[in-house]
Write a protein that holds these residues in place. Structure first.
Motif: not given
Length: 66
Positions: A31-53
């Motif tokens: 379960n903690s691994t799944e939570d880590s994936k969700k958190e990583a995707l959230k951060i990745l999405n934010e970076k994409f939306v902000n134009g950082e990547i």
């Protein structure tokens, strides 16, 4: 060789029967691994939306996370 494999399987079964908390901890780790994936995707999405990547970077990193 087959005998050693059988002993190993019996030991694993015995271990989980004597320590039911071990199986519970194993489930919590998953379960903690799944939570880590969700958190990583959230951060990745934010970076994409902000134009950082770029879109290419986003897609490549998303594939790595999943």
């Amino acid at each position: 060789m087959m005998f050693l494999f059988l002993i190993l399987i019996l030991f694993i079964i015995w271990y989980f029967m004597k320590n039911p908390d071990a199986a519970k901890k194993l489930g919590e780790f998953q379960n903690s691994t799944e939570d880590s994936k969700k958190e990583a995707l959230k951060i990745l999405n934010e970076k994409f939306v902000n134009g950082e990547i770029t879109e290419e970077e986003y897609l490549r990193k998303k594939k790595l996370i999943e």
